[in-house]
Enzyme design. Structure first.
Site, mmCIF file in Angstrom:
data_model
loop_
_atom_site.group_PDB
_atom_site.id
_atom_site.type_symbol
_atom_site.label_atom_id
_atom_site.label_comp_id
_atom_site.label_asym_id
_atom_site.label_seq_id
_atom_site.Cartn_x
_atom_site.Cartn_y
_atom_site.Cartn_z
ATOM 1 N N ASP A 138 0.853 -1.185 0.000
ATOM 2 C CA ASP A 138 0.000 0.000 0.000
ATOM 3 C C ASP A 138 0.888 1.233 0.000
ATOM 4 O OD1 ASP A 138 -3.255 0.346 0.925
ATOM 5 O OD2 ASP A 138 -1.998 2.126 1.007
ATOM 6 N N ASP A 151 4.188 2.501 -3.940
ATOM 7 C CA ASP A 151 3.200 3.193 -4.755
ATOM 8 C C ASP A 151 3.055 2.439 -6.075
ATOM 9 O OD1 ASP A 151 1.741 5.003 -6.339
ATOM 10 O OD2 ASP A 151 2.698 6.741 -5.425
ATOM 11 N N VAL A 152 1.834 2.014 -6.424
ATOM 12 C CA VAL A 152 1.644 1.262 -7.666
ATOM 13 C C VAL A 152 1.998 2.086 -8.894
ATOM 14 C CG1 VAL A 152 -0.072 -0.311 -6.704
ATOM 15 C CG2 VAL A 152 -0.820 1.846 -7.763
ATOM 16 N N SER A 186 -15.414 -1.927 -10.763
ATOM 17 C CA SER A 186 -16.503 -1.196 -10.135
ATOM 18 C C SER A 186 -17.732 -1.323 -11.023
ATOM 19 C CB SER A 186 -16.126 0.283 -9.996
ATOM 20 O OG SER A 186 -17.245 1.096 -9.722
ATOM 21 N N TYR A 217 -12.457 8.156 -13.047
ATOM 22 C CA TYR A 217 -12.765 6.907 -12.344
ATOM 23 C C TYR A 217 -13.514 5.950 -13.275
ATOM 24 C CZ TYR A 217 -14.431 3.734 -8.715
ATOM 25 O OH TYR A 217 -14.702 2.614 -7.964
ATOM 26 N N LYS A 234 -12.021 2.363 -14.795
ATOM 27 C CA LYS A 234 -12.648 1.077 -14.504
ATOM 28 C C LYS A 234 -13.142 0.392 -15.775
ATOM 29 C CE LYS A 234 -11.951 1.346 -10.070
ATOM 30 N NZ LYS A 234 -10.948 0.488 -9.414
ATOM 31 N N VAL A 251 -18.943 -0.085 -1.592
ATOM 32 C CA VAL A 251 -18.521 -0.996 -0.530
ATOM 33 C C VAL A 251 -18.266 -0.185 0.737
ATOM 34 C CG1 VAL A 251 -16.877 -2.781 0.139
ATOM 35 C CG2 VAL A 251 -17.441 -2.461 -2.285
ATOM 36 N N ASP A 252 -18.667 -0.744 1.855
ATOM 37 C CA ASP A 252 -18.531 -0.055 3.141
ATOM 38 C C ASP A 252 -17.072 -0.068 3.584
ATOM 39 O OD1 ASP A 252 -18.904 1.188 5.537
ATOM 40 O OD2 ASP A 252 -20.178 -0.368 6.423
ATOM 41 N N THR A 253 -16.296 0.811 2.973
ATOM 42 C CA THR A 253 -14.881 0.974 3.286
ATOM 43 C C THR A 253 -14.599 2.459 3.457
ATOM 44 O OG1 THR A 253 -14.180 1.267 0.984
ATOM 45 C CG2 THR A 253 -14.336 -1.011 1.810
#
Length: 270
Positions: A37, A75-76, A153, A170, A174, A203-205
């Site tokens: 991450d 970092d990706v 997504s 975004y 996706k 999603v609940d994040t």
């Protein structure tokens, strides 16, 4: 006996949210984990991002299950740094069987930062490309097959995320993951490496369940059901996505490749 005994999984965006859930759920099924991450704030992202303490918590939860984990900050967007983290994990845990390209950002608020388009594309699309390219050579060379899952997504299956630069980026990123899934599935099929995508609703994040993102989503016509779910739920749980991924990467789905799997409470069906 777990479905993933003896496997090693490489997971990006693993410090919290879906990434942590995936790490824990795969560990429950017997996998060891290389967890990556960025653990830093990207300037164009209006909600708080993960921290080193979050990544340490993921490591604690995996280790509490008796599994091994190598947790690295990388970092990706930085392919060399990502490869260094991958190589460290492989050196300590062994070769990778499973890749979860999960890292992503969602800065969709209407007041756009000047660099938001580039940041979203760099993380959500180029970062996924870097993740696959980092893991792919060793998986091919080993000759034992494997499974790669890209986190998409419901925005990949519609155009419903908004008209801000962040929202457009975004949705574009996706959608592009569907193409990457299909292309890599064909490219890697001769090596028995399967490539699939999961496409969750909200999603609940922490990425979604924060005042900035929820405030933006609730401006939409669906009101409290801002993601447009058919089933009467606003946000699904991260473990619902993790359970789908466990199935996709296990032998239960050994002949499934190139699919875009909605995990979305029926949102894509509306």
């Amino acid at each position: 006996m777990g479905k993933l005994d003896g496997k090693v999984a490489f997971i990006t965006g693993a410090a919290r949210g879906q990434g942590r859930s995936h790490a824990v759920r795969l560990a429950q099924e017997g996998a060891d984990v290389i967890a990556v991450d960025v653990c830093a704030q990207i300037e164009s992202v209006p909600y708080p991002m993960a921290t080193p303490d979050d990544l340490a918590q993921t490591a604690e939860e995996v280790e509490a299950l008796g599994r091994r984990i190598v947790a690295c900050q990388a970092d990706v967007r930085d392919e060399a740094a990502l490869k260094a983290a991958f190589d460290e994990g492989v050196a300590r845990l062994g070769p990778v069987d499973i890749v979860l390209a999960n890292a992503g950002i969602a800065p969709m608020a209407m007041h756009d930062h000047a660099g938001v388009w580039a940041d979203v594309i760099d993380v959500n699309l180029t970062g996924v490309f870097h993740t696959i390219e980092t893991a792919m050579p060793s998986m091919i060379e080993r000759g034992a097959g494997g499974s790669i899952v890209l986190t998409g997504s419901t925005a990949a299956l519609s155009g419903a995320v908004g008209h801000s630069r962040g929202g457009l980026a975004y949705t574009a990123s996706k959608h592009a993951l569907v193409g990457l899934t299909r292309s890599y599935a064909n490219r890697l099929a001769p090596h028995n490496i399967r490539v699939n995508g999961v496409h969750p609703s909200g999603v609940d994040t922490p990425m979604v369940n924060n005042p900035v993102t929820l405030g933006f989503l609730r401006q939409g016509p669906q009101g409290g059901h801002a993601m447009g779910n058919a089933l009467p739920v606003e946000l699904i749980d991260a473990v619902d996505v993790s359970n789908a991924i466990v199935w996709l990467v296990s032998d239960d789905a050994r002949y499934i490749t190139g699919v875009a799997l909605p995990v979305d409470a029926g949102a894509a069906n509306r």
